[in-house]
Design a protein around this motif. Structure first.
Motif, short mmCIF file in Angstrom:
data_model
loop_
_atom_site.label_atom_id
_atom_site.label_comp_id
_atom_site.label_asym_id
_atom_site.label_seq_id
_atom_site.Cartn_x
_atom_site.Cartn_y
_atom_site.Cartn_z
N LEU A 222 -55.50 -19.93 -9.95
CA LEU A 222 -55.07 -20.65 -11.61
C LEU A 222 -55.44 -22.23 -11.62
CD1 LEU A 222 -51.25 -20.15 -10.13
CD2 LEU A 222 -52.75 -18.62 -12.46
N SER A 223 -56.22 -22.75 -10.38
CA SER A 223 -56.36 -23.74 -11.05
C SER A 223 -57.93 -23.71 -11.66
CB SER A 223 -57.12 -24.66 -9.98
OG SER A 223 -56.28 -25.12 -8.96
N ILE A 224 -58.73 -23.02 -11.45
CA ILE A 224 -59.76 -22.12 -12.00
C ILE A 224 -59.45 -21.79 -13.35
CG2 ILE A 224 -61.58 -21.30 -11.83
CD1 ILE A 224 -62.21 -20.65 -8.78
N VAL A 225 -58.99 -21.16 -13.36
CA VAL A 225 -59.05 -20.33 -14.90
C VAL A 225 -58.32 -21.63 -15.87
CG1 VAL A 225 -56.69 -19.06 -16.45
CG2 VAL A 225 -58.15 -18.12 -13.93
N ALA A 226 -57.51 -22.47 -15.60
CA ALA A 226 -57.25 -23.20 -15.64
C ALA A 226 -57.45 -24.20 -16.46
CB ALA A 226 -55.45 -23.89 -15.90
N VAL A 227 -58.72 -24.82 -15.86
CA VAL A 227 -59.94 -26.03 -15.77
C VAL A 227 -60.35 -25.54 -16.88
CG1 VAL A 227 -61.70 -26.99 -15.60
CG2 VAL A 227 -59.60 -26.95 -13.75
N MET A 228 -61.52 -24.20 -16.85
CA MET A 228 -61.93 -23.60 -17.67
C MET A 228 -61.38 -23.55 -19.14
SD MET A 228 -64.69 -22.74 -16.00
CE MET A 228 -65.14 -22.43 -17.17
#
Length: 172
Positions: free
Chosen positions: A152-158
């Protein structure tokens, strides 16, 4: 160790997105109430106003994890976020050669770049952040598996970085 990092990373991203979204809601509602039309506020296409998220993080860095009197948090946050808003308005105007907001029609305007009213609102948002959002992010990060936190963090950051790059290119 990797699980611990994924949870901390998730909390920062979750809190950034939440604070930015709360700021977006406030900005949209303010325009809707004052001028009776909808405007997607902020520089991003997403419903996130990054200055609110950065302001929340500045307060978090300064105040830390220590429990504090809510009145102190409110008053301290009023001052810090007002100074931050003033500085950010000049910085963004220098970078993009345009003024993103003005308080010239507001009571208690401070150099047309902040106001006493907005300072009080920022103080209330600080209370929401420290006493609701921050504890909630702790609970949710502990309940989610580490791999879900990471994903979830990676998707949000991207998503935010992509939106930021597109928005800055369009503004320049």
């Amino acid at each position: 160790m990797k699980k611990e990092f994924s949870r901390i990373f998730f909390r920062y991203i979750f809190e950034f997105m939440t604070a930015g979204f709360i700021g977006w809601i406030y900005e949209v509602l303010t325009v809707l109430i004052m001028w009776h039309y909808f405007e997607n506020r902020g520089m991003l296409h997403m419903p996130i106003v990054p200055i609110y998220a950065v302001g929340a993080f500045i307060l978090h860095i300064i105040l830390g994890e220590k429990k504090r009197n809510p009145l102190f948090v409110f008053l301290f946050s009023d001052v810090i976020t007002t100074i931050f808003e003033l500085g950010a308005s000049y910085f963004l105007e220098f970078i993009f050669h345009r003024q993103f907001w003005t308080y010239n029609a507001w009571w208690g305007s401070i150099l047309d770049r902040s106001s006493i009213i907005s300072s009080v609102v920022f103080g209330m948002f600080a209370l929401i952040y420290f006493y609701i959002v921050h504890p909630f992010s702790d609970k949710i990060s502990e309940r989610l598996p580490g791999s879900v936190c990471t994903g979830l963090s990676i998707v949000a950051v991207m998503a935010v970085l992509t939106d930021l790059v597109i928005s800055v290119i369009q503004l320049l």
